[in-house]
Design an enzyme around this catalytic site. Structure first.
Site, short mmCIF file in Angstrom:
data_model
loop_
_atom_site.label_atom_id
_atom_site.label_comp_id
_atom_site.label_asym_id
_atom_site.label_seq_id
_atom_site.Cartn_x
_atom_site.Cartn_y
_atom_site.Cartn_z
N GLU A 76 -2.66 8.28 8.70
CA GLU A 76 -1.19 8.19 8.81
C GLU A 76 -0.71 8.88 10.09
O GLU A 76 0.29 8.51 10.67
CB GLU A 76 -0.52 8.84 7.59
CG GLU A 76 -0.71 8.09 6.28
CD GLU A 76 0.17 6.83 6.14
OE1 GLU A 76 1.26 6.78 6.72
OE2 GLU A 76 -0.29 5.89 5.46
N ASP B 294 0.88 -1.18 0.00
CA ASP B 294 0.00 0.00 0.00
C ASP B 294 0.91 1.23 0.00
O ASP B 294 2.13 1.12 0.15
CB ASP B 294 -0.90 -0.03 1.25
CG ASP B 294 -1.79 1.19 1.36
OD1 ASP B 294 -2.39 1.58 0.34
OD2 ASP B 294 -1.89 1.79 2.45
N SER B 295 0.30 2.40 -0.10
CA SER B 295 1.08 3.63 -0.04
C SER B 295 1.61 3.91 1.38
O SER B 295 2.51 4.71 1.54
CB SER B 295 0.21 4.81 -0.47
OG SER B 295 -0.91 4.91 0.39
N HIS C 210 -6.98 2.72 4.04
CA HIS C 210 -6.72 3.54 5.24
C HIS C 210 -8.00 3.73 6.08
O HIS C 210 -7.94 3.96 7.28
CB HIS C 210 -6.22 4.93 4.85
CG HIS C 210 -4.76 5.00 4.52
ND1 HIS C 210 -4.24 4.49 3.35
CD2 HIS C 210 -3.70 5.51 5.20
CE1 HIS C 210 -2.93 4.71 3.32
NE2 HIS C 210 -2.58 5.33 4.44
N CYS D 259 -10.96 2.55 0.47
CA CYS D 259 -9.55 2.93 0.67
C CYS D 259 -9.11 2.17 1.91
O CYS D 259 -9.82 2.19 2.94
CB CYS D 259 -9.41 4.43 0.88
SG CYS D 259 -7.75 4.93 1.41
N CYS E 68 -4.44 -1.86 -1.61
CA CYS E 68 -4.64 -0.44 -1.89
C CYS E 68 -5.69 -0.32 -2.99
O CYS E 68 -5.54 -0.90 -4.07
CB CYS E 68 -3.32 0.17 -2.37
SG CYS E 68 -3.47 1.88 -2.90
N1 DGL Z 1 -4.69 3.15 1.08
C1 DGL Z 1 -4.73 3.46 -0.28
C2 DGL Z 1 -6.06 3.15 -0.94
O1 DGL Z 1 -6.65 2.20 -0.61
C3 DGL Z 1 -4.05 4.71 -0.75
C4 DGL Z 1 -4.35 5.98 -0.07
C5 DGL Z 1 -3.46 7.08 -0.58
O2 DGL Z 1 -2.25 6.90 -0.55
O3 DGL Z 1 -3.97 8.11 -1.04
O4 DGL Z 1 -6.53 3.82 -1.79
#
Ligand code: DGL
Length: 267
Positions: free
Chosen positions: A153, A10-11, A187, A185, A73
């Site tokens: 984050e 993931d990011s 996150h 997402c 992600c």
């Molecule tokens: N967690 C990621 C997603 O599911 C990326 C969030 C991001 O880096 O903007 O989209």
């Protein structure tokens, strides 16, 4: 039997919510996770950039001898999955959008659903397209919630700032009478309590992570690739050692972990 690890990426910290489900569903599997903490967020970047970053990460995960990969992600799943499959034809790769769509269709009763995600995920239309293809008459209301990523984050998951942000983003969806909302997402499950309070108990919160983990389990079982060791070990790599990664990782997985920094640009 195949005791090589499953790779996930993931990011940043978001994909840890998928690792958590993988550990629950497949406790004997070893995992290798990469969080691109130096280049987060992905959600405001172009498809080309997201695909380039993802290719580097898959090359890194391959160097760790992973047997299969979950793209933990939604931004990558929505924008780069087809390109990545073409680039790495021999690597089994599972994305998170399809499992999210299937879980949502199982959850909704009134066929009015909300989808929240990054700008790149919502902009790609991936959820809306798949939901409409799989469920006739479904009404889909999508909303990009980019501020949820830095909040997660930062570990701001249920404080006043998170609550105000959630109220500001989500009101227009609840006003539509949705009965389910996809956390599009990885996150966002970190803010699940906060999101739940804003949308109310009558709205089911759909997190694609569990369905994605189950899909990987099914694939490994069917291909005789499941691991059979003792309790799986878990390894974490990042592109920058941010102060919050280890803390959030240990909090999400309820065990203390320490990530190692690697130079992802080399891959
Ligand atoms: N967690 C990621 C997603 O599911 C990326 C969030 C991001 O880096 O903007 O989209």
């Amino acid at each position: 039997m195949d005791n090589r690890p499953i790779g996930l990426f993931d990011s940043g910290v978001g994909g840890l919510t998928v690792v958590k489900q993988v550990i629950k569903v497949m406790p004997k599997e070893e995992t290798v996770y990469f969080g691109d903490t130096a280049r987060v967020p992905y959600g405001s970047k172009t498809k080309e950039t997201v695909t380039k970053f993802s290719s580097q990460i898959i090359r890194f995960l391959k160097s760790k001898d992973v047997k299969a990969i979950i793209i933990a992600c939604n931004t990558v799943s929505s924008n780069s999955y087809e390109d990545l499959k073409k680039e790495f034809p021999d690597m089994p790769i599972i994305e998170v959008v399809t499992p999210g769509v299937e879980s949502c269709i199982a959850a909704t009763k009134n066929k009015k659903v909300g989808v929240i995600g990054t700008l790149a995920t919502v902009g790609s239309g991936s959820y809306e397209k798949k939901l409409k293809e799989s469920c006739e008459g479904i009404e889909v209301y999508s909303k990009a919630c980019p501020l949820f990523v830095p909040l997660a984050e930062e570990g701001f998951t249920n404080n006043d700032i998170a609550k105000l942000t959630a109220r500001t983003y989500l009101k227009e969806l609840t006003d539509k009478g949705i009965d389910s909302i996809i956390l599009g997402c990885t996150h966002y499950p970190l803010l699940k309590t906060c999101i739940g309070e804003v949308v109310g108990e009558s709205v089911k919160i759909v997190d694609p992570a569990k369905a994605a983990a189950l899909k990987m389990k099914k694939y490994l079982d069917e291909h005789d690739m499941s691991g059979g060791g003792e309790e799986g070990r878990h390894y974490f790599y990042v592109s920058d050692l941010t102060p919050t990664f280890d803390m959030i990782c240990s909090k999400v997985l309820k065990k203390s972990y320490h990530a190692e920094k690697i130079d992802i640009e080399k891959y």
